[in-house]
Motif scaffolding. Sequence first.
Motif, PDB file in Angstrom:
ATOM      1  N   LEU A  35       0.834  -1.194   0.000  1.00 33.62           N
ATOM      2  CA  LEU A  35       0.000   0.000   0.000  1.00 33.62           C
ATOM      3  C   LEU A  35       0.875   1.252   0.000  1.00 33.62           C
ATOM      4  CD1 LEU A  35      -2.811  -0.930   2.574  1.00 33.62           C
ATOM      5  CD2 LEU A  35      -2.704  -1.379   0.106  1.00 33.62           C
ATOM      6  N   CYS A  36       0.541   2.189  -0.872  1.00 33.84           N
ATOM      7  CA  CYS A  36       1.244   3.471  -0.955  1.00 33.84           C
ATOM      8  C   CYS A  36       0.200   4.589  -0.844  1.00 33.84           C
ATOM      9  CB  CYS A  36       2.006   3.580  -2.273  1.00 33.84           C
ATOM     10  SG  CYS A  36       3.246   2.301  -2.524  1.00 33.84           S
ATOM     11  N   PRO A  37      -0.367   4.754   0.358  1.00 33.22           N
ATOM     12  CA  PRO A  37      -1.383   5.788   0.528  1.00 33.22           C
ATOM     13  C   PRO A  37      -0.762   7.157   0.766  1.00 33.22           C
ATOM     14  CG  PRO A  37      -1.079   4.646   2.602  1.00 33.22           C
ATOM     15  CD  PRO A  37      -0.137   4.001   1.600  1.00 33.22           C
ATOM     16  N   LEU A  38      -1.527   8.197   0.506  1.00 39.25           N
ATOM     17  CA  LEU A  38      -1.081   9.529   0.855  1.00 39.25           C
ATOM     18  C   LEU A  38      -0.951   9.660   2.368  1.00 39.25           C
ATOM     19  CD1 LEU A  38      -4.001  12.102   0.619  1.00 39.25           C
ATOM     20  CD2 LEU A  38      -4.374   9.638   0.695  1.00 39.25           C
ATOM     21  N   GLY A  39      -0.142  10.635   2.794  1.00 33.10           N
ATOM     22  CA  GLY A  39      -0.061  10.996   4.203  1.00 33.10           C
ATOM     23  C   GLY A  39      -0.444  12.459   4.299  1.00 33.10           C
ATOM     24  N   TRP A  40       0.465  13.308   4.793  1.00 33.65           N
ATOM     25  CA  TRP A  40       0.220  14.742   4.712  1.00 33.65           C
ATOM     26  C   TRP A  40       0.336  15.196   3.261  1.00 33.65           C
ATOM     27  CZ3 TRP A  40      -2.317  17.156   8.163  1.00 33.65           C
ATOM     28  CH2 TRP A  40      -2.219  16.812   9.515  1.00 33.65           C
ATOM     29  N   ALA A  41       1.256  14.589   2.526  1.00 31.48           N
ATOM     30  CA  ALA A  41       1.396  14.835   1.091  1.00 31.48           C
ATOM     31  C   ALA A  41       1.021  13.549   0.354  1.00 31.48           C
ATOM     32  CB  ALA A  41       2.825  15.257   0.765  1.00 31.48           C
ATOM     33  N   PRO A  42       0.769  13.612  -0.943  1.00 34.87           N
ATOM     34  CA  PRO A  42       0.347  12.404  -1.657  1.00 34.87           C
ATOM     35  C   PRO A  42       1.454  11.389  -1.899  1.00 34.87           C
ATOM     36  CG  PRO A  42       0.454  14.269  -3.157  1.00 34.87           C
ATOM     37  CD  PRO A  42       0.654  14.820  -1.786  1.00 34.87           C
ATOM     38  N   TRP A  43       2.724  11.790  -1.753  1.00 33.95           N
ATOM     39  CA  TRP A  43       3.837  10.910  -2.086  1.00 33.95           C
ATOM     40  C   TRP A  43       4.535  10.427  -0.826  1.00 33.95           C
ATOM     41  CZ3 TRP A  43       8.573  12.415  -0.252  1.00 33.95           C
ATOM     42  CH2 TRP A  43       8.700  13.752   0.139  1.00 33.95           C
ATOM     43  N   SER A  44       5.306   9.340  -0.965  1.00 32.78           N
ATOM     44  CA  SER A  44       6.143   8.847   0.133  1.00 32.78           C
ATOM     45  C   SER A  44       7.209   7.919  -0.447  1.00 32.78           C
ATOM     46  CB  SER A  44       5.301   8.091   1.172  1.00 32.78           C
ATOM     47  OG  SER A  44       5.072   6.754   0.766  1.00 32.78           O
ATOM     48  N   PRO A  45       8.271   7.617   0.324  1.00 27.96           N
ATOM     49  CA  PRO A  45       9.309   6.688  -0.160  1.00 27.96           C
ATOM     50  C   PRO A  45       8.803   5.277  -0.409  1.00 27.96           C
ATOM     51  CG  PRO A  45      10.123   7.986   1.695  1.00 27.96           C
ATOM     52  CD  PRO A  45       8.645   8.231   1.612  1.00 27.96           C
ATOM     53  N   ARG A  46       7.613   4.939   0.105  1.00 30.51           N
ATOM     54  CA  ARG A  46       7.085   3.577  -0.113  1.00 30.51           C
ATOM     55  C   ARG A  46       6.978   3.241  -1.593  1.00 30.51           C
ATOM     56  NH1 ARG A  46       4.281   5.745   3.894  1.00 30.51           N
ATOM     57  NH2 ARG A  46       4.402   4.759   5.960  1.00 30.51           N
ATOM     58  N   LEU A  47       6.707   4.257  -2.390  1.00 29.95           N
ATOM     59  CA  LEU A  47       6.578   4.028  -3.824  1.00 29.95           C
ATOM     60  C   LEU A  47       7.895   3.530  -4.403  1.00 29.95           C
ATOM     61  CD1 LEU A  47       4.429   4.427  -6.084  1.00 29.95           C
ATOM     62  CD2 LEU A  47       5.586   6.581  -6.591  1.00 29.95           C
ATOM     63  N   VAL A  48       8.992   4.176  -4.018  1.00 33.23           N
ATOM     64  CA  VAL A  48      10.315   3.746  -4.478  1.00 33.23           C
ATOM     65  C   VAL A  48      10.620   2.346  -3.962  1.00 33.23           C
ATOM     66  CG1 VAL A  48      12.787   4.252  -4.418  1.00 33.23           C
ATOM     67  CG2 VAL A  48      11.123   6.126  -4.543  1.00 33.23           C
ATOM     68  N   GLU A  49      10.389   2.127  -2.682  1.00 30.77           N
ATOM     69  CA  GLU A  49      10.689   0.832  -2.074  1.00 30.77           C
ATOM     70  C   GLU A  49       9.894  -0.286  -2.728  1.00 30.77           C
ATOM     71  OE1 GLU A  49      11.463   2.966   2.281  1.00 30.77           O
ATOM     72  OE2 GLU A  49       9.543   2.035   1.800  1.00 30.77           O
ATOM     73  N   ALA A  50       8.625  -0.025  -3.023  1.00 31.92           N
ATOM     74  CA  ALA A  50       7.795  -1.045  -3.663  1.00 31.92           C
ATOM     75  C   ALA A  50       8.357  -1.434  -5.025  1.00 31.92           C
ATOM     76  CB  ALA A  50       6.361  -0.551  -3.794  1.00 31.92           C
ATOM     77  N   PHE A  65      11.668  -3.426  -4.731  1.00 31.30           N
ATOM     78  CA  PHE A  65      11.515  -4.784  -4.200  1.00 31.30           C
ATOM     79  C   PHE A  65      10.447  -5.598  -4.924  1.00 31.30           C
ATOM     80  CE2 PHE A  65      13.311  -2.720  -0.240  1.00 31.30           C
ATOM     81  CZ  PHE A  65      14.558  -3.303  -0.388  1.00 31.30           C
ATOM     82  N   GLY A  66       9.953  -5.084  -6.045  1.00 36.15           N
ATOM     83  CA  GLY A  66       9.048  -5.872  -6.874  1.00 36.15           C
ATOM     84  C   GLY A  66       7.684  -6.095  -6.277  1.00 36.15           C
ATOM     85  N   CYS A  67       7.291  -5.268  -5.331  1.00 38.74           N
ATOM     86  CA  CYS A  67       5.978  -5.363  -4.697  1.00 38.74           C
ATOM     87  C   CYS A  67       5.040  -4.406  -5.423  1.00 38.74           C
ATOM     88  CB  CYS A  67       6.096  -4.995  -3.215  1.00 38.74           C
ATOM     89  SG  CYS A  67       4.588  -5.235  -2.273  1.00 38.74           S
ATOM     90  N   ILE A  68       3.955  -4.893  -5.945  1.00 41.50           N
ATOM     91  CA  ILE A  68       3.063  -4.078  -6.766  1.00 41.50           C
ATOM     92  C   ILE A  68       2.522  -2.912  -5.932  1.00 41.50           C
ATOM     93  CG2 ILE A  68       0.910  -4.043  -8.073  1.00 41.50           C
ATOM     94  CD1 ILE A  68       1.396  -7.050  -8.625  1.00 41.50           C
ATOM     95  N   PRO A  69       2.821  -1.669  -6.313  1.00 44.93           N
ATOM     96  CA  PRO A  69       2.346  -0.530  -5.522  1.00 44.93           C
ATOM     97  C   PRO A  69       0.850  -0.301  -5.701  1.00 44.93           C
ATOM     98  CG  PRO A  69       3.540   0.235  -7.458  1.00 44.93           C
ATOM     99  CD  PRO A  69       3.674  -1.264  -7.446  1.00 44.93           C
ATOM    100  N   VAL A  70       0.168  -0.177  -4.572  1.00 46.59           N
ATOM    101  CA  VAL A  70      -1.253   0.156  -4.576  1.00 46.59           C
ATOM    102  C   VAL A  70      -1.340   1.637  -4.221  1.00 46.59           C
ATOM    103  CG1 VAL A  70      -3.526  -0.329  -3.615  1.00 46.59           C
ATOM    104  CG2 VAL A  70      -1.864  -2.186  -3.901  1.00 46.59           C
ATOM    105  N   ILE A  71      -1.624   2.449  -5.212  1.00 44.22           N
ATOM    106  CA  ILE A  71      -1.522   3.904  -5.077  1.00 44.22           C
ATOM    107  C   ILE A  71      -2.867   4.467  -4.654  1.00 44.22           C
ATOM    108  CG2 ILE A  71      -0.986   6.024  -6.316  1.00 44.22           C
ATOM    109  CD1 ILE A  71       0.616   3.903  -8.245  1.00 44.22           C
ATOM    110  N   ILE A  72      -2.904   4.994  -3.435  1.00 43.46           N
ATOM    111  CA  ILE A  72      -4.132   5.566  -2.879  1.00 43.46           C
ATOM    112  C   ILE A  72      -3.869   7.043  -2.640  1.00 43.46           C
ATOM    113  CG2 ILE A  72      -5.881   5.389  -1.067  1.00 43.46           C
ATOM    114  CD1 ILE A  72      -4.793   2.552  -0.489  1.00 43.46           C
TER     115      ILE A  72
END
Length: 417
Positions: A284-299, A302-309
């Motif tokens: 899961l790559c949900p927004l926080g205070w801003a819409p982006w986060s490092p989780r997107l890069v990490e996903a 590491f080949g984990c399909i990003p779920v962009i919320i």
Amino acid sequence: MEIWRWVFIGIIFLADFIVKIEPFKLGRSQPTERISGSAGDVLEDDPVGRLKVFVYELPSKYNKKILQKDPRCLNHMFAAEIYMHRFLLSSPVRTLNPEEADWFYTPVYTTCDLTPNGLPLPFKSPRMMRSAIQLISSNWPYWNRTEGADHFFLVPHDFGACFHYQEEKAIERGILPMLQRATLVQTFGQRNHVCLKEGSITIPPYAPPQKMQTHLIPEKTPRSIFVYFRGLFYDVGNDPEGGYYARGARAAVWENFKDNPLFDISTEHPTTYYEDMQRAVFCLCPLGWAPWSPRLVEAVIFGCIPVIIADDIVLPFADAIPWEEIGVYVDEKDVPNLDTILTSIPPEVILRKQRLLANPSMKQAMLFPQPAQSGDAFHQVLNGLARKLPHDKSVYLKPGERVLNWTAGPVGDLKPW
């Protein structure tokens, strides 16, 4: 749930054929899929020979001395501004002759002012940026020719050149008036938002390549976690009433799926965080205070399909990376249906997304490695700048002509830095 069981069993059965990510040494024997069409070609473009960049030499108080004061900035998710500076100093696109430059770069470390907990304080950033622009406009003639239209700046704050970490206040501030004509290279991207101006280049946040490299697990490890997330669901300190943080999307994830066995979600950040992402099908790559986060890069790494919320998000290098093909978009209002949405994705679609994620050019484009490597995020930024050339003649001003209002903005921003 019967669909999910079949999908999950199929994925486990095919685990030996599913790519296990090795971000920096991906071998030919691993099953990958090249991005079809222009996207793949764009990712592999070489910017050398297509543009020349002049780097202003500023007093060290704008960059090096700030970093010396707090070296933590080197590992922060906003560190792209530091590494881009270092990269350009030794890049073959750099020119020492400003008369032949296509672009001008001003190295200002506006995010390297951290609290004891490591959180960036953007409050001095507008004054620092104004001071740097006043300096280059006084000492060189190039800013005044275009009032910044052939200049680019890295502004990796939560909301870019709006210089605030809370969206409401960032919107109220707006983009620093002196940057209205410049090209902004920023992590923040959201369509129809005052903090993203037309022509900006959206980049990934910094994630430490060497650190991720040390957490790789064996390639054939099955992906036995269906959905994975670690992070805040509520920010009680800054949003005591709830609902404002992440526009309620993270709270909805927790309230709906905290007891769902398909969801491995928690506020705890284990030492096995990177290893767990490599064992997960969806991250899961949900927004926080801003819409982006490092989780997107990490996903992606590491080949984990990003779920962009994050509704209306503009993702990094969207003109080169086919995010629709490698990720899953879920509207914020549809978070309560997340389990149904993800379990309904056919196995062949999951496998294709994983093969695309295994493409080495995809991973490389998300990283700011030291030293730089062909096709990395540095080169994608240069590719984006090269695609904007040649500059339209209309950006060049007549002698003495002024477009920008140098005294606009909050009164506090006008104080000397």
